[in-house]
Design a protein around this motif. Structure first.
Motif, PDB file in Angstrom:
ATOM      1  N   ILE A  68       0.913  -1.284  -0.082  1.00  0.00           N
ATOM      2  CA  ILE A  68       0.067   0.009   0.066  1.00  0.00           C
ATOM      3  C   ILE A  68       0.998   1.353  -0.029  1.00  0.00           C
ATOM      4  O   ILE A  68       0.551   2.090  -0.518  1.00  0.00           O
ATOM      5  CB  ILE A  68      -0.941   0.001   1.200  1.00  0.00           C
ATOM      6  N   PHE A  69       2.016   1.306   0.859  1.00  0.00           N
ATOM      7  CA  PHE A  69       2.995   2.507   0.797  1.00  0.00           C
ATOM      8  C   PHE A  69       3.642   2.692  -0.465  1.00  0.00           C
ATOM      9  O   PHE A  69       3.893   3.872  -0.848  1.00  0.00           O
ATOM     10  CB  PHE A  69       3.881   2.198   1.908  1.00  0.00           C
ATOM     11  N   THR A  70       3.997   1.686  -1.050  1.00  0.00           N
ATOM     12  CA  THR A  70       4.652   1.751  -2.315  1.00  0.00           C
ATOM     13  C   THR A  70       3.820   2.159  -3.442  1.00  0.00           C
ATOM     14  O   THR A  70       4.088   3.057  -4.410  1.00  0.00           O
ATOM     15  CB  THR A  70       5.199   0.364  -2.746  1.00  0.00           C
ATOM     16  N   SER A  71       2.582   1.749  -3.439  1.00  0.00           N
ATOM     17  CA  SER A  71       1.524   2.198  -4.530  1.00  0.00           C
ATOM     18  C   SER A  71       1.062   3.594  -4.161  1.00  0.00           C
ATOM     19  O   SER A  71       0.958   4.362  -5.365  1.00  0.00           O
ATOM     20  CB  SER A  71       0.210   1.132  -4.474  1.00  0.00           C
ATOM     21  N   ARG A  72       0.853   4.001  -3.171  1.00  0.00           N
ATOM     22  CA  ARG A  72       0.700   5.413  -2.911  1.00  0.00           C
ATOM     23  C   ARG A  72       1.884   6.454  -3.353  1.00  0.00           C
ATOM     24  O   ARG A  72       1.774   7.598  -3.484  1.00  0.00           O
ATOM     25  CB  ARG A  72       0.176   5.440  -1.466  1.00  0.00           C
ATOM     26  N   THR A 129       5.364  -4.589  -9.695  1.00  0.00           N
ATOM     27  CA  THR A 129       6.386  -5.506 -10.046  1.00  0.00           C
ATOM     28  C   THR A 129       7.676  -5.030  -8.984  1.00  0.00           C
ATOM     29  O   THR A 129       8.412  -6.015  -8.663  1.00  0.00           O
ATOM     30  CB  THR A 129       6.893  -5.148 -11.465  1.00  0.00           C
ATOM     31  N   GLU A 130       7.897  -3.790  -8.999  1.00  0.00           N
ATOM     32  CA  GLU A 130       9.098  -3.308  -8.221  1.00  0.00           C
ATOM     33  C   GLU A 130       8.487  -3.753  -6.690  1.00  0.00           C
ATOM     34  O   GLU A 130       9.769  -4.316  -5.831  1.00  0.00           O
ATOM     35  CB  GLU A 130       9.094  -1.820  -8.358  1.00  0.00           C
ATOM     36  N   THR A 131       7.501  -3.520  -6.253  1.00  0.00           N
ATOM     37  CA  THR A 131       7.104  -3.826  -4.915  1.00  0.00           C
ATOM     38  C   THR A 131       7.337  -5.320  -4.469  1.00  0.00           C
ATOM     39  O   THR A 131       8.063  -5.592  -3.800  1.00  0.00           O
ATOM     40  CB  THR A 131       5.728  -3.542  -4.662  1.00  0.00           C
ATOM     41  N   SER A 132       7.080  -6.080  -5.587  1.00  0.00           N
ATOM     42  CA  SER A 132       7.284  -7.627  -5.289  1.00  0.00           C
ATOM     43  C   SER A 132       8.715  -7.816  -5.292  1.00  0.00           C
ATOM     44  O   SER A 132       9.342  -8.687  -4.769  1.00  0.00           O
ATOM     45  CB  SER A 132       6.356  -8.339  -6.581  1.00  0.00           C
ATOM     46  N   THR A 133       9.324  -7.343  -6.141  1.00  0.00           N
ATOM     47  CA  THR A 133      10.696  -7.718  -6.218  1.00  0.00           C
ATOM     48  C   THR A 133      11.585  -7.339  -5.165  1.00  0.00           C
ATOM     49  O   THR A 133      12.413  -7.778  -4.423  1.00  0.00           O
ATOM     50  CB  THR A 133      11.653  -6.832  -7.188  1.00  0.00           C
ATOM     51  N   LEU A 134      11.100  -6.155  -4.255  1.00  0.00           N
ATOM     52  CA  LEU A 134      11.732  -5.809  -2.941  1.00  0.00           C
ATOM     53  C   LEU A 134      11.370  -6.862  -1.884  1.00  0.00           C
ATOM     54  O   LEU A 134      12.357  -7.251  -1.195  1.00  0.00           O
ATOM     55  CB  LEU A 134      10.813  -4.456  -2.585  1.00  0.00           C
ATOM     56  N   ASN A 191      14.970   5.286   5.402  1.00  0.00           N
ATOM     57  CA  ASN A 191      14.192   6.475   5.448  1.00  0.00           C
ATOM     58  C   ASN A 191      14.748   7.613   4.712  1.00  0.00           C
ATOM     59  O   ASN A 191      13.937   8.496   4.194  1.00  0.00           O
ATOM     60  CB  ASN A 191      14.133   7.065   6.974  1.00  0.00           C
ATOM     61  N   LEU A 192      16.113   7.548   4.224  1.00  0.00           N
ATOM     62  CA  LEU A 192      16.879   8.616   3.573  1.00  0.00           C
ATOM     63  C   LEU A 192      16.615   8.229   2.188  1.00  0.00           C
ATOM     64  O   LEU A 192      16.826   9.093   1.379  1.00  0.00           O
ATOM     65  CB  LEU A 192      18.566   8.384   3.910  1.00  0.00           C
ATOM     66  N   VAL A 193      16.443   7.011   1.658  1.00  0.00           N
ATOM     67  CA  VAL A 193      16.196   6.682   0.196  1.00  0.00           C
ATOM     68  C   VAL A 193      14.803   6.265  -0.306  1.00  0.00           C
ATOM     69  O   VAL A 193      14.827   5.462  -1.203  1.00  0.00           O
ATOM     70  CB  VAL A 193      17.290   5.679  -0.070  1.00  0.00           C
ATOM     71  N   VAL A 194      13.848   6.742   0.491  1.00  0.00           N
ATOM     72  CA  VAL A 194      12.592   6.314   0.341  1.00  0.00           C
ATOM     73  C   VAL A 194      12.030   6.442  -1.085  1.00  0.00           C
ATOM     74  O   VAL A 194      11.051   5.782  -1.690  1.00  0.00           O
ATOM     75  CB  VAL A 194      11.607   6.677   1.316  1.00  0.00           C
ATOM     76  N   ASP A 195      12.548   7.469  -1.964  1.00  0.00           N
ATOM     77  CA  ASP A 195      12.100   7.540  -3.165  1.00  0.00           C
ATOM     78  C   ASP A 195      12.976   7.131  -4.304  1.00  0.00           C
ATOM     79  O   ASP A 195      12.941   7.216  -5.488  1.00  0.00           O
ATOM     80  CB  ASP A 195      12.106   9.180  -3.560  1.00  0.00           C
ATOM     81  N   HIS A 196      14.108   6.280  -3.635  1.00  0.00           N
ATOM     82  CA  HIS A 196      15.037   5.648  -4.930  1.00  0.00           C
ATOM     83  C   HIS A 196      14.871   4.106  -4.741  1.00  0.00           C
ATOM     84  O   HIS A 196      15.409   3.452  -3.857  1.00  0.00           O
ATOM     85  CB  HIS A 196      16.587   6.179  -4.448  1.00  0.00           C
ATOM     86  N   TYR A 197      14.410   3.663  -5.881  1.00  0.00           N
ATOM     87  CA  TYR A 197      14.114   2.072  -6.225  1.00  0.00           C
ATOM     88  C   TYR A 197      15.398   1.344  -5.640  1.00  0.00           C
ATOM     89  O   TYR A 197      15.457   0.572  -4.992  1.00  0.00           O
ATOM     90  CB  TYR A 197      13.488   1.867  -7.069  1.00  0.00           C
TER      91      TYR A 197
END
Length: 380
Positions: A224-228, A234-239, A282-288
């Motif tokens: 939910i966090f990643t989709s928002r 695919t990126e979420t599942s990979t993580l 927390n510092l790289v929250v926007d960097h996949y």
């Protein structure tokens, strides 16, 4: 004979993980397709863990009276019947009841195997044994979701495959002789045993809570966090997959290190490391790519939290208290599994830059508690 029994128990634990890994996403997907609200779906899913919590004190008495093998058989039979009932009565109320019985049955299967392994393994090689145990469950849990899409080929197919695995494990468990937990030198009642463990070694139960919290919140809240925040499925599942795979790969080396340098010391190191990793997240929250690297490191360190914590608890408790200790350990894990998504849901309302601080806080508190504990063995 001991090696043969250990291999049988590992196979049974693999099947236990496969059952959980298959049914959790399968039933959630089917309920979602039926148009039920998300909170109803989540409430239905928690019945699995309610079954685990309710079963734990009953199973402790059962295993002391009837032994390890009947406990595992009880779990297999309950799980098989409840799973078979799911496609027959596709209703929310019935599925909630069946999830409760599956949680009860899977808990019996898992509990009987877990106590058997911890009771019969030499403490000098316990870290390695529990690493194999954790790897078996994790592999089953990772393979389980692959059964869920089979429902689109034939509605009954994934349920029948799970029942088949239950029957296969039933045949396996009858190939080993039944055994009983070690008898206490000083007789105490259940409340006395629980009090003794909570006062003398209560901190050893915290890794189970932490791992349950981490696993459940990552599966329930993190997507939910990643989709928002604009990340693809695919990126979420990979993580999440990276976290699981790394936990499997590193589990055995960590178990060997725990046998060499001490279970508590290795547990302290991995928890402190995990605290640091999620603080950096927390510092790289926007960097996949940054998150991918950190999730790999987090999985390598924290994926062994459950098995390392169980190994440490086992070396602190006398063998006669292991049924009670494993009961409390299972309850602690279930409480973490239930509270993780609940606390995670609240954390989703906060700014995204502090999302991973939830894990930093939980892991940091546990690491601090381990560093300040005395870890003296309990003698009765």
């Amino acid at each position: 004979m001991l090696r043969f029994r250990f291999m049988i128990l590992l196979l049974i634990v693999f099947i236990s993980g496969l059952i959980q890994g298959a049914l959790i996403p399968l039933l959630s997907t089917l309920i979602e397709r039926d148009g039920a609200p998300a909170w109803v779906n989540g409430l239905n899913a928690t019945m699995l863990y309610v079954g685990v919590i309710v079963s734990a004190p009953l199973l402790e008495r059962f295993v002391r009276k009837y032994g390890f093998r009947p406990t595992i058989v009880l779990g297999i039979v309950l799980t098989a019947f409840a799973t078979f009932a799911l496609p027959i009565w596709p209703s929310l109320l019935v599925w909630a009841m069946m999830r409760f019985f599956i949680g009860f049955g899977d808990s019996a299967l898992h509990y009987g195997s877990q106590v058997w392994v911890t009771s019969s393994t030499d403490k000098r090689s316990l870290g390695r044994a529990m690493a194999y145990y954790g790897m078996s469950f994790s592999l089953g849990f990772a393979v389980g979701p692959l059964l869920a899409p089979l429902v689109d080929l034939w509605f009954w197919l994934p349920f029948l495959i799970i029942v088949f695995f239950c029957l296969a494990s039933l045949m396996l468990v009858f190939k080993v002789e039944n055994e009983f937990p070690e008898i206490e030198k000083v007789k105490t009642d259940s409340k006395g045993r629980i009090r003794l463990i909570l006062v003398g070694a209560g901190y050893t139960l915290l890794p189970a809570f932490t791992y349950g919290f981490l696993e459940a919140s990552l599966n329930a809240n993190f997507p939910i966090f990643t989709s928002r925040n604009g990340m693809s499925l695919t990126e979420t599942s990979t993580l999440i997959t990276t976290f699981i795979v790394m936990s499997i790969v590193v589990q055995l080396p960590l178990g060997r290190l725990a046998d060499l340098y001490g279970k508590k010391r290795i547990l302290q190191i991995v928890l402190a490391f995990g605290t640091l990793v999620f603080a950096l997240a927390n510092l790289v929250v926007d960097h996949y790519v940054g998150l991918l690297v950190l999730f790999a490191l987090a999985g390598a360190g924290l994926g062994s939290t459950y098995s390392l914590g169980l190994a440490h608890m086992t070396e602190v408790l006398p063998r006669s208290l292991l049924p009670t200790g494993n009961m409390l350990y299972s309850i602690s894990f279930s409480i973490g599994s239930i509270s993780g998504p609940m606390i995670g849901a609240y954390w989703l309302s906060l700014p995204k830059e502090v999302y991973f601080f939830m894990y930093t806080l939980i892991l940091g508190i546990l690491a601090l508690r381990l560093f300040t504990s005395t870890s003296k063995p309990i003698n009765i």
